[in-house]
Design an enzyme around this catalytic site. Structure first.
Site, mmCIF file in Angstrom:
data_model
loop_
_atom_site.group_PDB
_atom_site.id
_atom_site.type_symbol
_atom_site.label_atom_id
_atom_site.label_comp_id
_atom_site.label_asym_id
_atom_site.label_seq_id
_atom_site.Cartn_x
_atom_site.Cartn_y
_atom_site.Cartn_z
ATOM 1 N N ASP A 93 10.444 -5.126 -5.973
ATOM 2 C CA ASP A 93 11.046 -4.567 -7.197
ATOM 3 C C ASP A 93 12.520 -4.974 -7.315
ATOM 4 O O ASP A 93 13.123 -4.811 -8.361
ATOM 5 C CB ASP A 93 10.916 -3.045 -7.204
ATOM 6 C CG ASP A 93 11.469 -2.423 -5.926
ATOM 7 O OD1 ASP A 93 10.659 -2.017 -5.068
ATOM 8 O OD2 ASP A 93 12.704 -2.420 -5.762
ATOM 9 N N ASP A 145 4.044 -13.770 3.679
ATOM 10 C CA ASP A 145 3.819 -12.581 4.498
ATOM 11 C C ASP A 145 5.022 -12.446 5.436
ATOM 12 O O ASP A 145 5.359 -13.387 6.158
ATOM 13 C CB ASP A 145 2.533 -12.759 5.312
ATOM 14 C CG ASP A 145 2.253 -11.564 6.213
ATOM 15 O OD1 ASP A 145 1.082 -11.395 6.581
ATOM 16 O OD2 ASP A 145 3.196 -10.820 6.549
ATOM 17 N N ASP A 163 11.687 -3.251 3.539
ATOM 18 C CA ASP A 163 11.351 -2.356 2.421
ATOM 19 C C ASP A 163 9.874 -2.554 2.110
ATOM 20 O O ASP A 163 9.490 -3.207 1.146
ATOM 21 C CB ASP A 163 12.213 -2.713 1.200
ATOM 22 C CG ASP A 163 11.836 -1.887 -0.013
ATOM 23 O OD1 ASP A 163 12.058 -2.352 -1.152
ATOM 24 O OD2 ASP A 163 11.261 -0.781 0.186
ATOM 25 N N THR A 165 5.564 -1.374 2.015
ATOM 26 C CA THR A 165 4.652 -0.304 1.648
ATOM 27 C C THR A 165 4.350 0.482 2.926
ATOM 28 O O THR A 165 4.916 0.208 3.972
ATOM 29 C CB THR A 165 3.352 -0.931 1.093
ATOM 30 O OG1 THR A 165 3.001 -2.044 1.925
ATOM 31 C CG2 THR A 165 3.557 -1.452 -0.319
HETATM 32 N N1 SAM Z 1 10.185 1.827 -1.382
HETATM 33 C C1 SAM Z 1 8.852 1.617 -1.263
HETATM 34 C C2 SAM Z 1 8.281 2.532 -0.206
HETATM 35 O O1 SAM Z 1 9.058 3.092 0.539
HETATM 36 O O2 SAM Z 1 7.105 2.736 -0.169
HETATM 37 C C3 SAM Z 1 8.552 0.170 -1.014
HETATM 38 C C4 SAM Z 1 8.828 -0.582 -2.194
HETATM 39 S S1 SAM Z 1 8.511 -2.295 -2.193
HETATM 40 C C5 SAM Z 1 7.799 -2.392 -3.745
HETATM 41 C C6 SAM Z 1 7.201 -2.627 -1.069
HETATM 42 C C7 SAM Z 1 6.822 -4.100 -1.109
HETATM 43 O O3 SAM Z 1 6.319 -4.551 0.157
HETATM 44 C C8 SAM Z 1 5.693 -4.409 -2.112
HETATM 45 O O4 SAM Z 1 6.205 -5.200 -3.143
HETATM 46 C C9 SAM Z 1 4.629 -5.147 -1.285
HETATM 47 O O5 SAM Z 1 4.000 -6.187 -1.979
HETATM 48 C C10 SAM Z 1 5.485 -5.663 -0.121
HETATM 49 N N2 SAM Z 1 4.718 -6.014 1.078
HETATM 50 C C11 SAM Z 1 3.667 -5.331 1.609
HETATM 51 N N3 SAM Z 1 3.207 -5.982 2.707
HETATM 52 C C12 SAM Z 1 3.989 -7.092 2.877
HETATM 53 C C13 SAM Z 1 4.026 -8.147 3.846
HETATM 54 N N4 SAM Z 1 3.148 -8.185 4.871
HETATM 55 N N5 SAM Z 1 4.984 -9.095 3.729
HETATM 56 C C14 SAM Z 1 5.893 -9.051 2.699
HETATM 57 N N6 SAM Z 1 5.903 -8.080 1.723
HETATM 58 C C15 SAM Z 1 4.971 -7.106 1.835
#
Ligand code: SAM
Length: 296
Positions: A93, A145, A163, A165
């Site tokens: 985001d 990733d 940051d 998920t």
């Molecule tokens: N603030 C939020 C929370 O605390 O839940 C997180 C927000 S941010 C949108 C989370 C991001 O992590 C998502 O856009 C997701 O696609 C990304 N994400 C999840 N797994 C990932 C990975 N293995 N490598 C890179 N990005 C990843």
């Protein structure tokens, strides 16, 4: 006379195993999609404004995003004091990237997000974040990733901000020891790693398991806390790991001086006093950290 359309309510299913759900009344669904990696829904909510959910877990609300974004960025950057190379894992985001780039000392910011769709929709629906970020020459966006990236990159960083998920779906791997040791490998001497570690009142294992892994990798492993209304459950824990034990023990005076040097840019939650106070954990959280961290 036409029937008034039934209002849609969207439930956060993250705590189904605890037997409760937060449900949000929806004014309008702005974007809903099953991406290659996760289910994404963005909607307008009467109180919280724009809200993003991924796989049934609340990610961000426009009304309180400043708390999480400021604490995940300004605490590690002001604790470090001279961070030039910064890495964000996840963060699609771009809310945290926007805060990091307020630090003029930062020479380069790399963001590694797994899901290009998250960035795509953020450009459309969160231009207040993506606008300044993608216009900043210091910013580099990588779609990958995060676990693969830290395992193979030859870049080195002063601060790494995860940051992510929650530990489900694509985010699960970002809570593993292999990923944390990949982060350690990419950190410059005395560098700092911070992680979103859930809400200990409901997700205590998420915190203790990370603290245990941090303890095996770093000289100093702990968490700091902040209360974020849309992340139900009281304090959210943010993991903090470094080999430089002095970083989190600096007085308010030193942090305030660094803030002034950085131009005292506007904040709505973070202050030098709160920065220091955030490491004072409520006893039940301190006991969770201590359990994973005896006598260090
Ligand atoms: N603030 C939020 C929370 O605390 O839940 C997180 C927000 S941010 C949108 C989370 C991001 O992590 C998502 O856009 C997701 O696609 C990304 N994400 C999840 N797994 C990932 C990975 N293995 N490598 C890179 N990005 C990843």
């Amino acid at each position: 006379m036409a029937e008034k359309a039934e209002k849609r309510w969207i439930a956060e299913t993250l705590f189904d195993d605890l037997g409760f759900r937060m449900t949000f009344e929806v004014d309008e669904v702005l974007y809903e999609l099953q991406t290659e990696h996760q289910h994404l829904v963005l909607f307008e909510q009467p109180f919280f404004g724009k809200m993003l959910m991924l796989d049934g877990a609340t990610q961000i609300s426009k009304r309180d995003e400043f708390i999480y974004q400021e604490m995940m960025s300004h605490v590690p950057l002001f604790a470090h004091g001279n961070a030039r190379e910064v890495l964000i894992i996840g963060g699609g985001d771009c809310g945290i990237a926007e805060e990091v780039l307020k630090h003029k000392t930062v020479a380069h910011l790399t963001q590694v997000e797994i899901d290009a769709k998250v960035i795509e929709f953020a450009k459309e629906h969160f231009p207040e974040f993506t606008g300044p970020v993608f216009a900043d020459k210091r910013f580099e966006s990588v779609i990958d990733d995060g676990a693969k990236y830290v395992a193979k990159t030859d870049r080195r960083f002063d601060v790494i901000i995860v940051d992510s998920t929650d530990p489900q779906g694509p985010g699960k791997i970002l809570f593993g020891e292999k990923f944390y040791s990949g982060c350690k490998r990419c950190l410059n001497k005395g560098g700092v790693l911070v992680t979103q570690n859930g809400v200990p009142f409901f997700q205590k294992n998420e915190l203790t398991s990370t603290m245990l892994k941090f303890r095996r990798l770093f000289a100093d492993a702990t968490c700091y806390v902040a209360a974020i209304p849309v992340y139900v459950g009281g304090h959210m824990a943010m993991g903090f790991a470094t080999d430089n034990k002095r970083l989190r023990r600096q007085p308010v005076k030193a942090i305030a001086q660094r803030y002034r040097k950085a131009g005292s840019f506007a904040t709505k939650y973070w202050t030098p006093e709160l920065h220091v106070a955030a490491f004072a954990q409520p006893r039940f959280i301190a006991e969770l950290v201590a359990k994973a961290n005896p006598g260090r």
